[in-house]
Design an enzyme around this catalytic site. Structure first.
Site, PDB file in Angstrom:
ATOM      1  N   LYS A 161       1.168   4.699   6.925  1.00  0.00           N
ATOM      2  CA  LYS A 161       0.392   5.498   5.986  1.00  0.00           C
ATOM      3  C   LYS A 161       0.877   6.938   6.019  1.00  0.00           C
ATOM      4  CE  LYS A 161      -2.594   2.387   4.495  1.00  0.00           C
ATOM      5  NZ  LYS A 161      -1.809   1.228   4.979  1.00  0.00           N
ATOM      6  N   SER A 165       0.809  -1.218   0.000  1.00  0.00           N
ATOM      7  CA  SER A 165       0.000   0.000   0.000  1.00  0.00           C
ATOM      8  C   SER A 165       0.841   1.267   0.000  1.00  0.00           C
ATOM      9  CB  SER A 165      -0.948   0.016   1.203  1.00  0.00           C
ATOM     10  OG  SER A 165      -0.248   0.276   2.396  1.00  0.00           O
TER      11      SER A 165
END
Length: 203
Positions: free
Chosen positions: A160, A123
């Site tokens: 993230k 990701s």
């Protein structure tokens, strides 16, 4: 630095060679056997002398908890704990269990308040963080929009980029296949570095 006896120098040279060749500190028993000492207790006394004289440094809560200091002729390093794993994708539970301690150069600014987490998933590929990488994380509970963070979402830890939507913080992936995380989360650290082992090229 205080002078070393002949035997202390032999112990230091053996410890230094093991760290450079194997990446680990030898056990007390290995030191005793290699140097022909009568007992591990004798080796332990020599190691303690090297600590007192500033050539070795003890690392709390670690098996074989010693490291070379810059005075021992090795780069001054800090051993950071490798803690659990980070989900950079579908998620995996990151338990606060220290799996290992890895040396990183102290002069790059990484101190004892940092830790390492292994990344799983893709990701964050757009940020150059790939599956299997180790991210270096400085423990802190706040960050600025745009910074890379490690956050807990429920019981899962993830890497993230911190962002904001309508004044509310969100976590964004660096891969369009993954949607933003808008549910409640807790920042546990800021990503300040990356370690990667490149595969060997075989002819």
């Amino acid at each position: 630095m205080r002078a070393l006896s002949r035997r202390q120098r032999e112990v230091l040279e053996f410890v230094t060679r093991c760290i450079r060749e194997r990446g680990v500190v030898p056990s007390v028993r290995e030191v005793a056997e290699h140097l022909g000492l009568r007992s591990p207790a004798s080796a332990q006394r020599h190691l303690q002398s090297l600590v007192l004289k500033g050539y070795l440094r003890r690392i709390p809560r670690r098996m074989r908890g010693l490291e070379l200091t810059g005075s021992a002729g090795a780069p001054d390093v800090v051993h950071l704990p490798l803690v659990g794993r980070v989900a950079a994708g579908r998620g995996t539970v990151a338990e606060e269990v220290v799996e290992d301690f890895l040396p990183v150069p102290r002069h790059l600014g990484w101190q004892e308040d940092c830790f390492l987490l292994r990344v799983r998933g893709d990701s964050m590929a757009g940020a150059g963080i790939f599956h299997g990488d180790l991210v270096i994380v400085r423990r802190q509970q706040t960050a600025l929009p745009g910074e890379l963070v490690v956050a807990l979402v429920g019981e899962e830890a993830t890497v993230k980029r911190l962002a904001a939507e309508d004044g509310r913080p969100v976590l964004r992936a660096e891969n369009p296949a993954y949607p933003p995380i808008r549910e409640e989360f807790q920042i546990v650290g800021k990503v300040v570095g990356l370690l990667r082992r490149y595969p060997e090229v075989r002819s």
